[in-house]
Design a protein around this motif. Structure first.
Motif, PDB file in Angstrom:
ATOM      1  N   THR A  41       0.836  -1.204   0.000  1.00  0.00           N
ATOM      2  CA  THR A  41       0.000   0.000   0.000  1.00  0.00           C
ATOM      3  C   THR A  41       0.869   1.253   0.000  1.00  0.00           C
ATOM      4  N   GLY A  42       1.957   1.211   0.773  1.00  0.00           N
ATOM      5  CA  GLY A  42       2.889   2.331   0.773  1.00  0.00           C
ATOM      6  C   GLY A  42       3.521   2.534  -0.592  1.00  0.00           C
ATOM      7  N   LEU A  43       3.972   1.454  -1.209  1.00  0.00           N
ATOM      8  CA  LEU A  43       4.571   1.547  -2.538  1.00  0.00           C
ATOM      9  C   LEU A  43       3.571   2.061  -3.563  1.00  0.00           C
ATOM     10  N   ASN A  44       2.312   1.670  -3.419  1.00  0.00           N
ATOM     11  CA  ASN A  44       1.284   2.079  -4.370  1.00  0.00           C
ATOM     12  C   ASN A  44       1.101   3.591  -4.418  1.00  0.00           C
ATOM     13  N   LEU A  45       1.413   4.275  -3.326  1.00  0.00           N
ATOM     14  CA  LEU A  45       1.272   5.732  -3.316  1.00  0.00           C
ATOM     15  C   LEU A  45       2.164   6.373  -4.376  1.00  0.00           C
ATOM     16  N   VAL A  46       3.408   5.877  -4.503  1.00  0.00           N
ATOM     17  CA  VAL A  46       4.316   6.459  -5.495  1.00  0.00           C
ATOM     18  C   VAL A  46       4.197   5.765  -6.846  1.00  0.00           C
ATOM     19  N   LEU A  47       3.872   4.487  -6.846  1.00  0.00           N
ATOM     20  CA  LEU A  47       3.781   3.740  -8.104  1.00  0.00           C
ATOM     21  C   LEU A  47       2.438   3.961  -8.792  1.00  0.00           C
ATOM     22  N   GLY A  48       1.353   3.753  -8.059  1.00  0.00           N
ATOM     23  CA  GLY A  48       0.031   3.838  -8.665  1.00  0.00           C
ATOM     24  C   GLY A  48      -0.465   5.247  -8.879  1.00  0.00           C
ATOM     25  N   TYR A  49      -0.107   6.159  -7.969  1.00  0.00           N
ATOM     26  CA  TYR A  49      -0.603   7.529  -8.064  1.00  0.00           C
ATOM     27  C   TYR A  49       0.437   8.519  -8.583  1.00  0.00           C
ATOM     28  N   GLY A  50       1.723   8.155  -8.490  1.00  0.00           N
ATOM     29  CA  GLY A  50       2.770   9.064  -8.936  1.00  0.00           C
ATOM     30  C   GLY A  50       3.614   8.564 -10.075  1.00  0.00           C
ATOM     31  N   ALA A  51       3.353   7.325 -10.544  1.00  0.00           N
ATOM     32  CA  ALA A  51       4.100   6.727 -11.672  1.00  0.00           C
ATOM     33  C   ALA A  51       5.595   6.670 -11.406  1.00  0.00           C
ATOM     34  N   MET A  52       5.987   6.479 -10.129  1.00  0.00           N
ATOM     35  CA  MET A  52       7.398   6.326  -9.773  1.00  0.00           C
ATOM     36  C   MET A  52       7.663   4.848  -9.474  1.00  0.00           C
ATOM     37  N   VAL A  53       8.326   4.175 -10.396  1.00  0.00           N
ATOM     38  CA  VAL A  53       8.568   2.739 -10.268  1.00  0.00           C
ATOM     39  C   VAL A  53       9.806   2.527  -9.404  1.00  0.00           C
ATOM     40  N   SER A  54       9.582   2.340  -8.126  1.00  0.00           N
ATOM     41  CA  SER A  54      10.689   2.149  -7.195  1.00  0.00           C
ATOM     42  C   SER A  54      11.017   0.666  -7.048  1.00  0.00           C
ATOM     43  N   PHE A  55      12.277   0.327  -7.257  1.00  0.00           N
ATOM     44  CA  PHE A  55      12.736  -1.043  -7.075  1.00  0.00           C
ATOM     45  C   PHE A  55      13.580  -1.142  -5.808  1.00  0.00           C
ATOM     46  N   GLY A  56      13.328  -0.230  -4.855  1.00  0.00           N
ATOM     47  CA  GLY A  56      14.156  -0.228  -3.650  1.00  0.00           C
ATOM     48  C   GLY A  56      13.392  -0.081  -2.361  1.00  0.00           C
ATOM     49  N   HIS A  57      12.072  -0.287  -2.375  1.00  0.00           N
ATOM     50  CA  HIS A  57      11.296  -0.094  -1.149  1.00  0.00           C
ATOM     51  C   HIS A  57      11.539  -1.188  -0.113  1.00  0.00           C
ATOM     52  N   ALA A  58      12.133  -2.308  -0.523  1.00  0.00           N
ATOM     53  CA  ALA A  58      12.499  -3.328   0.456  1.00  0.00           C
ATOM     54  C   ALA A  58      13.535  -2.791   1.446  1.00  0.00           C
ATOM     55  N   LEU A  59      14.322  -1.813   1.014  1.00  0.00           N
ATOM     56  CA  LEU A  59      15.300  -1.174   1.887  1.00  0.00           C
ATOM     57  C   LEU A  59      14.644  -0.677   3.162  1.00  0.00           C
ATOM     58  N   TYR A  60      13.457  -0.088   3.049  1.00  0.00           N
ATOM     59  CA  TYR A  60      12.800   0.517   4.208  1.00  0.00           C
ATOM     60  C   TYR A  60      12.176  -0.538   5.123  1.00  0.00           C
ATOM     61  N   PHE A 169      -7.214   4.311   5.325  1.00  0.00           N
ATOM     62  CA  PHE A 169      -8.042   5.506   5.541  1.00  0.00           C
ATOM     63  C   PHE A 169      -7.218   6.777   5.332  1.00  0.00           C
ATOM     64  N   LEU A 170      -5.981   6.776   5.869  1.00  0.00           N
ATOM     65  CA  LEU A 170      -5.099   7.932   5.703  1.00  0.00           C
ATOM     66  C   LEU A 170      -4.804   8.186   4.234  1.00  0.00           C
ATOM     67  N   PHE A 171      -4.490   7.132   3.490  1.00  0.00           N
ATOM     68  CA  PHE A 171      -4.175   7.286   2.070  1.00  0.00           C
ATOM     69  C   PHE A 171      -5.409   7.703   1.266  1.00  0.00           C
ATOM     70  N   HIS A 172      -6.584   7.237   1.674  1.00  0.00           N
ATOM     71  CA  HIS A 172      -7.815   7.666   0.998  1.00  0.00           C
ATOM     72  C   HIS A 172      -7.983   9.173   1.116  1.00  0.00           C
ATOM     73  N   ARG A 173      -7.770   9.703   2.320  1.00  0.00           N
ATOM     74  CA  ARG A 173      -7.864  11.145   2.518  1.00  0.00           C
ATOM     75  C   ARG A 173      -6.752  11.873   1.758  1.00  0.00           C
ATOM     76  N   LEU A 174      -5.578  11.249   1.725  1.00  0.00           N
ATOM     77  CA  LEU A 174      -4.416  11.886   1.101  1.00  0.00           C
ATOM     78  C   LEU A 174      -4.589  12.019  -0.408  1.00  0.00           C
TER      79      LEU A 174
END
Length: 320
Positions: A41-60, A169-174
């Motif tokens: 869900t966190g990754l989807n914020l940048v991938l699905g809504y921002g078109a930023m294909v991050s291949f490094g979110h496992a780092l976090y 819920f937070l992401f829905h509002r965001l």
């Protein structure tokens, strides 16, 4: 209420009622699924809504897990301190990495995020005092001073469930706020958004940091679930799994990554334990079960390009 809302309600009702079944194995398995759903869900914020294909979110995820493990090995079991340290280090790392990555786009962005993730992976492997390649055992779960008791599997399960629902819920509002509209505008045409005077870099960086913090939180929960921190949490393959979960469920939908994570990890569990009753065939399946999993993902990608849940959203939007 549309079909997609009925499906979402059924998924969350099933998750809420699962502990009543009293099966500890499934409780742990679904807890793990929800943790990865939170990260997806966190990754989807940048991938699905921002078109930023991050291949490094496992780092976090790894940062969150090792914040718990390292502090625990130093005798610090206070959950609030562990959470604060994880979010602080993860947020700082995401801000610095984001400033570098967001100067690029496309394949360059993908490769830079991958490079940072692998750099941290090999850094953790080199820390022999924290287990190196073997990982770090955690002697006790985080202590939140009576606020919540993580040693109880049911309590831990419902904590993960509550955090997942809260994040959605937070992401829905965001995404429906002015910030979310600008982020989605950057996905459609960033040059035009800049020409209109919107601070696109700041918006994308903020989204990147928020998405990273969701993965850090998932890492903290994963460390408490397994009582273990492993360098493999930071490996690029985990980032790939998160991407598959988002695409499988449906990019740019709130519930899609949750559905994708549940499906992907369910298929992983089923494929790795599938038995045909023939010793030779079973040995082949248990050795190459990832190929079976990849084939299933490929079929879904070809037939349902918007994802399993995303296709319902797209269909209802067309009707409207």
């Amino acid at each position: 209420m549309g079909l997609r809302l009925w499906i979402a309600a059924a998924v969350f009702a099933a998750l809420a009622l699962l502990p009543l079944a009293g099966q500890s194995f499934y409780l742990t398995l679904v807890s793990r699924m929800m943790i990865f759903a939170l990260a997806a869900t966190g990754l989807n914020l940048v991938l699905g809504y921002g078109a930023m294909v991050s291949f490094g979110h496992a780092l976090y995820i790894g940062i969150g897990a090792y914040a718990v493990g390292m502090l625990s090995s130093a005798g610090v079991h206070n959950g609030w301190l562990q959470l604060l340290a994880a979010l602080g280090i993860g947020g700082l790392a995401a801000a610095l990495i984001g400033l570098v990555c967001l100067r690029a786009s496309g394949v360059a962005f993908i490769m830079i995020t991958l490079a940072f993730s692998q750099m941290f992976y090999f850094l953790v492997v080199s820390l022999k005092q924290y287990g190196g390649d073997d990982g770090l055992s955690i002697d006790a779960r985080s202590d939140f001073g009576g606020f919540v008791e993580l040693n109880d599997p049911v309590t831990l399960y419902y904590l993960i469930f509550a955090l997942l629902v809260g994040l959605l819920f937070l992401f829905h509002r965001l995404v429906h706020s002015r910030f979310g509209m600008v982020l989605r505008g950057c996905k459609s045409n960033e040059r035009r958004m800049r020409a209109l005077g919107f601070p696109t870099l700041q918006v994308k960086l903020t989204a990147y940091v928020i998405s990273a913090l969701a993965c850090v939180l998932a890492g903290v929960l994963l460390a408490n679930l397994t009582r273990f921190a492993s360098p493999s949490y930071m490996h690029w393959a985990v980032s790939g799994d998160l991407l598959v979960m988002v695409v499988l469920g449906g990019m740019g939908t709130l519930v899609g990554p949750v559905v994708g994570a549940l499906l992907w990890l369910s298929m992983e569990e089923a494929a790795s334990s599938l038995s045909l009753g023939w010793p030779a065939a079973d040995e082949l399946l248990h050795t190459h079960w990832l190929a079976l999993l990849g084939l299933a993902a490929l079929l879904v990608a070809l037939k349902l390009k918007d994802g399993v849940y995303g296709v319902l959203v797209a269909r209802e939007e067309k009707v409207q």
